[in-house]
Design an enzyme around this catalytic site. Structure first.
Site, mmCIF file in Angstrom:
data_model
loop_
_atom_site.group_PDB
_atom_site.id
_atom_site.type_symbol
_atom_site.label_atom_id
_atom_site.label_comp_id
_atom_site.label_asym_id
_atom_site.label_seq_id
_atom_site.Cartn_x
_atom_site.Cartn_y
_atom_site.Cartn_z
ATOM 1 N N CYS A 139 30.762 56.970 35.681
ATOM 2 C CA CYS A 139 30.839 55.516 35.540
ATOM 3 C C CYS A 139 32.181 54.977 36.056
ATOM 4 O O CYS A 139 33.240 55.321 35.536
ATOM 5 C CB CYS A 139 30.648 55.133 34.075
ATOM 6 S SG CYS A 139 30.832 53.360 33.786
ATOM 7 N N ASP A 161 38.015 40.818 39.711
ATOM 8 C CA ASP A 161 36.903 41.353 40.503
ATOM 9 C C ASP A 161 37.377 41.568 41.944
ATOM 10 O O ASP A 161 38.092 40.721 42.487
ATOM 11 C CB ASP A 161 35.728 40.375 40.464
ATOM 12 C CG ASP A 161 34.438 40.977 40.973
ATOM 13 O OD1 ASP A 161 34.366 41.328 42.172
ATOM 14 O OD2 ASP A 161 33.497 41.102 40.178
ATOM 15 N N ASN A 195 25.180 40.108 33.629
ATOM 16 C CA ASN A 195 23.991 40.469 34.385
ATOM 17 C C ASN A 195 23.415 41.731 33.748
ATOM 18 O O ASN A 195 24.144 42.692 33.508
ATOM 19 C CB ASN A 195 24.329 40.743 35.852
ATOM 20 C CG ASN A 195 24.881 39.524 36.556
ATOM 21 O OD1 ASN A 195 24.462 38.404 36.305
ATOM 22 N ND2 ASN A 195 25.841 39.730 37.437
ATOM 23 N N HIS A 210 29.595 44.361 31.388
ATOM 24 C CA HIS A 210 30.804 43.617 31.717
ATOM 25 C C HIS A 210 30.496 42.120 31.753
ATOM 26 O O HIS A 210 29.433 41.703 32.179
ATOM 27 C CB HIS A 210 31.421 44.072 33.048
ATOM 28 C CG HIS A 210 30.468 44.106 34.205
ATOM 29 N ND1 HIS A 210 29.494 45.078 34.351
ATOM 30 C CD2 HIS A 210 30.350 43.292 35.273
ATOM 31 C CE1 HIS A 210 28.819 44.872 35.460
ATOM 32 N NE2 HIS A 210 29.310 43.779 36.035
#
Length: 112
Positions: A5, A31, A85, A98
């Site tokens: 991950c 991001d 999402n 997240h």
């Protein structure tokens, strides 16, 4: 930690990111492909695949949301969006839950 991950590796400090805030439970970082002038991801340090999984831990879910609000305040955002999402069809590309904190421009609805 899930061995493969990306966000677990970020939380463990194995992959460098532009950290905005950290707590013992969360990491908030910019991001790498921002969709707004401010685009910060808030992740729990422990691995949870998605918001459904995280929702089983109310205290940690609260910590993630509190950090999203703290990031918005730190970034000077009066108006902002917090997005989770869930699933590939919804745009989730990293399967470690997240929160996206987005701001710095008008947020239209529907998004996109």
């Amino acid at each position: 930690m899930a061995d493969d991950c990306l966000f677990c590796k970020i939380a463990a400090g194995e992959i460098p990111v532009d950290v905005v805030r950290e707590t013992d439970q969360t990491v908030a970082f910019r991001d790498i492909n921002p969709q707004a002038p401010t685009h910060v991801l808030v992740i729990p340090r422990t691995h949870h695949r998605d918001i459904g999984e995280l929702s089983r831990d109310g205290a940690l879910l609260t910590a993630v949301l509190q950090e999203a609000a703290a990031v918005a305040e730190l970034e000077g955002l009066a108006d902002y969006r917090v997005v989770f999402n869930t699933g590939e069809g919804a745009g989730q590309t990293v399967f470690h839950v997240h929160a996206h904190v987005l701001g710095g421009r008008a947020m239209t609805w529907p998004p996109g």
